[in-house]
Scaffold this active site. Structure first.
Site, PDB file in Angstrom:
ATOM      1  CG  ASP A  32       2.006  -3.695 -11.059  1.00 33.18           C
ATOM      2  OD1 ASP A  32       2.011  -4.171 -12.215  1.00 33.18           O
ATOM      3  OD2 ASP A  32       0.967  -3.362 -10.454  1.00 33.18           O
ATOM      4  CG  HIS A  33       1.570  -0.799 -14.174  1.00 35.64           C
ATOM      5  ND1 HIS A  33       1.166  -0.857 -15.487  1.00 35.64           N
ATOM      6  CD2 HIS A  33       0.688  -1.562 -13.491  1.00 35.64           C
ATOM      7  CE1 HIS A  33       0.081  -1.608 -15.599  1.00 35.64           C
ATOM      8  NE2 HIS A  33      -0.225  -2.070 -14.396  1.00 35.64           N
TER       9      HIS A  33
ATOM     10  CB  SER B  69      -6.988 -10.104 -13.516  1.00 38.22           C
ATOM     11  OG  SER B  69      -6.527 -10.044 -14.833  1.00 38.22           O
ATOM     12  CB  SER B  70      -9.853  -7.145  -9.156  1.00 38.05           C
ATOM     13  OG  SER B  70      -8.689  -7.169  -8.356  1.00 38.05           O
TER      14      SER B  70
HETATM   15  P1  13P Z   1      -6.983  -4.740 -10.386  1.00 34.64           P
HETATM   16  O1  13P Z   1      -7.188  -3.288 -10.134  1.00 34.64           O
HETATM   17  O2  13P Z   1      -8.056  -5.321 -11.253  1.00 34.64           O
HETATM   18  O3  13P Z   1      -6.776  -5.548  -9.169  1.00 34.64           O
HETATM   19  O4  13P Z   1      -5.633  -4.884 -11.256  1.00 34.64           O
HETATM   20  C1  13P Z   1      -4.375  -4.871 -10.661  1.00 34.64           C
HETATM   21  C2  13P Z   1      -3.274  -4.739 -11.647  1.00 34.64           C
HETATM   22  O5  13P Z   1      -3.427  -4.927 -12.848  1.00 34.64           O
HETATM   23  C3  13P Z   1      -1.966  -4.356 -11.106  1.00 34.64           C
HETATM   24  O6  13P Z   1      -1.026  -4.156 -12.109  1.00 34.64           O
HETATM   25  O1  G3H Z   2      -1.420  -0.957 -11.295  1.00 38.44           O
HETATM   26  C1  G3H Z   2      -2.313  -0.996 -10.503  1.00 38.44           C
HETATM   27  C2  G3H Z   2      -2.214  -1.539  -9.151  1.00 38.44           C
HETATM   28  O2  G3H Z   2      -3.509  -1.723  -8.666  1.00 38.44           O
HETATM   29  C3  G3H Z   2      -1.360  -0.696  -8.238  1.00 38.44           C
HETATM   30  O3  G3H Z   2      -2.022   0.447  -7.888  1.00 38.44           O
HETATM   31  O4  G3H Z   2      -0.434   2.346  -8.268  1.00 38.44           O
HETATM   32  O5  G3H Z   2      -2.373   2.514  -6.672  1.00 38.44           O
HETATM   33  O6  G3H Z   2      -0.386   1.111  -6.101  1.00 38.44           O
HETATM   34  P1  G3H Z   2      -1.261   1.701  -7.179  1.00 38.44           P
HETATM   35 ZN    ZN Z   3      -1.721  -3.393 -13.956  1.00 40.23          ZN
END
Ligand code: 13P
Ligand code: G3H
Ligand code: ZN
Length: 349
Positions: free
Chosen positions: A83-84, A225-226
């Site tokens: 992720d990211h 998307s939470s």
């Molecule tokens: P939330 O913070 O809305 O759950 O988003 C998570 C997210 O986009 C992780 O990449």
């Molecule tokens: O990108 C956002 C996710 O909620 C992950 O968060 O970088 O704190 O693990 P984090």
């Molecule tokens: Zn994200």
């Protein structure tokens, strides 16, 4: 079954017209919660780790825990996703470790804070696509910038600061060859997204629909998307927490997105809220307890409940057994011979 390609999960989701939740993990209990929810609902699943998560847990632990999940739940297709990713190097290290999918978030510079230029974003994303596709690994890119900051990652500000421009989305998809495209439509990471139930002035579903019209075959990704449900906020506050009043993304808006090309839906915060609420409740009601299992078990169950609900709401429930996973080596061949084309279909304005 072995870990599978996220591209295959998303292609299948597009055929079936559903979305796939991508849930963040930092530890074993979160992975267990997701897997139990996937079994309960018979769902394919994307498990994702941020840079922060890889650091917190040591990524080899996470990799081997997810491998254990694939052995213990052989009926569930699992894609393991970075992720990211903030740079080519982060994505490369994830791929070398065994992730089957990466996000190159080139919307920000490598510091994970400063918005980058369009050309910088295209350049770094294209580089990741070349490296990843040769190895059969899926790539998600991002155009436009999300709001908020999570664990030091993010541009901050409101989600409205850098909404995706549909023309740029088309050019970005054409020039990078990404498998999935994250867009900015007013959401942000974390619990504090909106100060009232969002309407079209702050949650730009019209922009998402415009992008889908131009790129009808591109898998769109909704970050942030939470839904930040009130009942989860209330449990935390009832047991000594201090969350301020806040709103997330209503599930019906996500479902509208899914009807308009959204195939991957990122959820982290809702699970964090569920876990924290459950732990607070046990420690508040039974301050004499000190065995972590006494609060980790309810925490895991609370997360499972949220994940199973989202899997049902996103439509992935029931689809775990729809297809035979293709090996990552064969996915690589597909990218090479063009059968897994990443040239987007572009519709006229
Ligand atoms: P939330 O913070 O809305 O759950 O988003 C998570 C997210 O986009 C992780 O990449
Ligand atoms: O990108 C956002 C996710 O909620 C992950 O968060 O970088 O704190 O693990 P984090
Ligand atoms: Zn994200």
């Amino acid at each position: 079954m072995p870990l599978v390609s996220m591209r295959q999960l998303l292609d299948e989701a597009a055929k079936g017209g559903y979305g796939v939740g991508a849930f963040n993990v930092n530890d074993m209990e979160q992975i267990q919660a997701i897997m139990e929810a996937a079994r309960e609902t018979r769902s394919p699943v994307i498990i994702q780790a941020s840079r922060g998560a890889r650091q917190f847990a040591q990524d080899r632990y996470l990799y081997h825990l997810i491998l254990a999940a694939s052995e213990l739940y052989p009926e569930i297709p699992i894609a393991m996703h970075q992720d990211h990713g903030n740079s080519f190097e982060t994505c490369k290290s994830a791929i070398e470790l065994g992730f089957t999918s990466v996000m190159m978030d080139g919307s920000l510079k490598a510091d994970g804070k400063t918005p980058s230029s369009f050309e910088e974003n295209v350049e770094v994303t294209r580089k990741v696509v070349d490296f990843a596709h040769e190895r059969g690994i899926t790539v998600e890119g991002e155009i436009g910038v999300l709001g908020g900051v999570e664990d030091g990652h993010g541009a901050g500000g409101s989600g409205l600061d850098h909404i995706t421009d549909p023309d740029q989305a088309v050019e970005f998809a054409e020039r990078t060859g990404v498998d999935a495209l994250a867009i900015a439509i007013g959401t942000s990471h974390g619990a504090y997204k909106f100060n009232k139930k969002p309407d079209g002035s702050v949650l730009k579903m019209d922009v998402l629909i415009a992008i889908h019209k131009r790129l009808p075959n591109t898998h769109l990704v909704m970050h942030g998307s939470s839904s930040v449900p009130k009942d989860l906020q209330d449990i935390i506050n009832q047991y000594g927490g201090k969350l301020k009043e806040t709103w997330g993304v209503p599930v019906e808006e996500i479902q509208l997105g899914i009807r308009n090309g959204v195939r991957k839906v990122n959820v982290d915060t809702d699970n964090r809220l569920a876990i924290t609420g459950a732990i607070r409740k046990v420690l508040w009601e039974s301050p004499e307890k000190f065995d972590p299992r006494d609060y980790m078990k309810p925490a895991r169950e609370a997360m499972q409940k949220v994940v199973a609900l989202r899997m049902t709401q996103f439509g992935q429930a029931g689809h775990a057994g729809d297809y035979t996973p293709v090996s990552i080596a064969d996915i690589a061949k597909g990218y090479k011979d063009g059968s897994l084309s990443t040239r987007p279909l572009v519709a006229a304005k």
